[in-house]
Design a protein around this motif. Structure first.
Motif, short mmCIF file in Angstrom:
data_model
loop_
_atom_site.label_atom_id
_atom_site.label_comp_id
_atom_site.label_asym_id
_atom_site.label_seq_id
_atom_site.Cartn_x
_atom_site.Cartn_y
_atom_site.Cartn_z
N PHE A 388 34.80 17.48 32.37
CA PHE A 388 34.04 16.37 31.89
C PHE A 388 33.31 16.75 30.70
N SER A 389 32.72 16.00 29.96
CA SER A 389 31.81 16.03 28.90
C SER A 389 30.49 15.59 29.00
N LEU A 390 29.78 16.61 28.19
CA LEU A 390 28.31 16.34 28.04
C LEU A 390 27.96 15.83 26.35
N THR A 391 27.82 16.97 25.72
CA THR A 391 27.60 16.81 24.47
C THR A 391 28.80 16.76 23.44
N GLY A 392 30.30 17.14 24.22
CA GLY A 392 31.33 17.42 23.35
C GLY A 392 31.39 18.73 22.82
N ILE A 393 30.35 19.51 22.78
CA ILE A 393 30.34 21.09 22.20
C ILE A 393 30.00 22.00 23.62
N SER A 394 30.78 22.75 23.96
CA SER A 394 30.82 23.52 25.30
C SER A 394 29.35 24.39 25.03
N SER A 395 29.55 24.98 23.82
CA SER A 395 28.27 25.98 23.58
C SER A 395 26.99 25.51 23.72
#
Length: 422
Positions: A388-395
């Motif tokens: 799934f995606s939140l900000t698009g940046i996993s860090s």
């Protein structure tokens, strides 16, 4: 506060009188330049040049924000990262986090030692048509790294002050050759996603940013700590990253030496990597010594430094390039939650200072903090693999989630304690 802590804080405060922001920035750049030279070509060959530049800028902004915060916390605490995490993870719990950070720092030490050996090997072949086995050159590099580290913070700054300008000049020459070559920018054969690219940019320097409190503790004041972050991560880091990515954007090669060999000559790139490896690993071993000294108190720091050098010589003799992308992804997800937690802890509890006496009255292992770190790391991995995606940046996902969970857990525990006391 213990006598040892008082002495350490006093030493750092005294040293801070001679550590303006630009000097700290040079040290930070000296440490991070080899990881940049190793990872940027992969980005340059895996994205269009314009897309890679946007990913680099976004990643650098993230590092700037986090770096300015951790540097400022270090200046405020006058303690190393490995001491600061005791307040949020517990005196004994912090050891596990320090193991994580020590392993990460050692990983970069071994990778950089390997890169040094490969670069020197290529240099000897080109200049003298001489082939020297890689392990011998890696050992030579580790001797140089340990020597550069053995004399402490001051010498580390002197090495960086000389080497970083030379590195910048050589890289500028390489970019000039690439831009004036007959080649054109290529479309990537196997494109990588923008989110993964940003995570790679963040992951390349995230351990340094998380542990930047080590160097922030030597700065004169908060203004100088923030200046160091701006110079290092807001200006120089994206320029270095873009510069190192450009030759690969023109050639499709995933290493700087191979890219420059196709453009003109690999010799300047080889020299750059050799100089960069010395400054990078001097800093890596310096920080690794600080981390391990909190875990192995029976050894003196010089013994730990030598031990890291020996271990890096052994591990660095193997081919490490193949697992570099996975290592970067791991760092870009597992390390940021540590920063998210101790930054949140600072704003919640430590703005008046870090008093070691507090450690005796709190849990030695704070399970709720480890839960926050674990949840943040898991979320980061899930978003990295597109579950799934939140900000698009996993860090950023892992850092923000761990910070939010830590704040929520701290608030619940405070409310519970207040209810019991009434």
């Amino acid at each position: 506060m213990s006598r040892g802590s008082v002495t350490a804080a006093t030493d750092r405060g005294t040293a801070a009188a001679g550590a303006p922001g630009y000097r700290i920035a040079l040290i930070l750049l000296g440490i991070v330049v080899t990881p940049v030279m190793l990872s940027a070509p992969t980005l340059g060959s895996g994205l269009t040049l314009g897309t890679s530049i946007t990913a680099i800028i976004v990643g650098s902004v993230i590092l700037l924000i986090v770096g300015a915060t951790t540097l400022s916390i270090g200046q405020h605490a006058r303690q190393s990262t490995y001491d600061i995490v005791r307040f949020s993870f517990g005196a004994k719990g912090a050891r596990a986090i320090n193991v994580l950070l020590a392993v990460s720092l050692f990983g970069w030490t071994a990778v950089t030692a390997n890169g040094f050996g490969v670069a020197v090997q290529s240099l000897l072949i080109q200049l003298f048509d001489m082939t020297v086995p890689l392990p011998y050159l890696v050992v030579l590099g580790c001797v140089i790294f340990v020597t550069s580290t053995a004399f402490g913070f001051k010498i580390l700054g002197n090495v960086a002050q000389f080497a970083v300008p030379v590195i910048v000049l050589i890289l500028a020459f390489l970019v000039y050759q690439a831009l004036n070559s007959a080649l054109t920018v290529l479309d990537p054969v196997e494109p990588i996603s923008w989110g993964v690219a940003v995570s790679s940019v963040v992951g390349t320097a995230i351990v340094l940013v998380v542990t930047a409190a080590d160097f922030g503790s030597f700065t004169r004041n908060r203004r100088q700590a923030i200046l160091a972050a701006i110079l290092a991560f807001g200006i120089a880091y994206p320029c270095l990253y873009i510069g190192a990515a450009i030759p690969s954007a023109y050639t499709g090669e995933s290493t700087l030496i191979n890219a420059m060999t196709l453009i003109a000559s690999g010799l300047p790139a080889i020299v750059l990597l050799i100089i960069a490896a010395v400054t990078a690993n001097a800093g890596n071993i310096f920080q690794g010594t600080l981390a391990i000294s909190t875990l192995v108190t029976a050894l003196r720091k010089w013994q730990i430094t030598v031990g890291i050098g020996v271990a890096a010589a052994i591990v660095g003799s193997f081919d490490l390039v193949a697992w570099l992308p996975s290592f970067l992804l791991f760092l870009g997800i597992a390390a940021p939650p540590v920063a998210g937690i101790f930054v949140a802890d600072f704003f919640l509890h430590r703005r008046t200072g870090y008093d070691n006496a507090v450690l005796t009255s709190q849990s030695a292992i704070k399970l709720q903090t480890f839960a926050a770190w674990f949840i943040g790391s898991v979320i980061g991995y899930l978003t990295a693999y597109n579950v799934f995606s939140l900000t698009g940046i996993s860090s950023i996902d892992s850092m923000l989630i761990s910070a939010l969970v830590y704040v929520a857990a701290s608030t619940v525990m405070k409310t519970t304690r207040n209810s019991i006391s009434k």
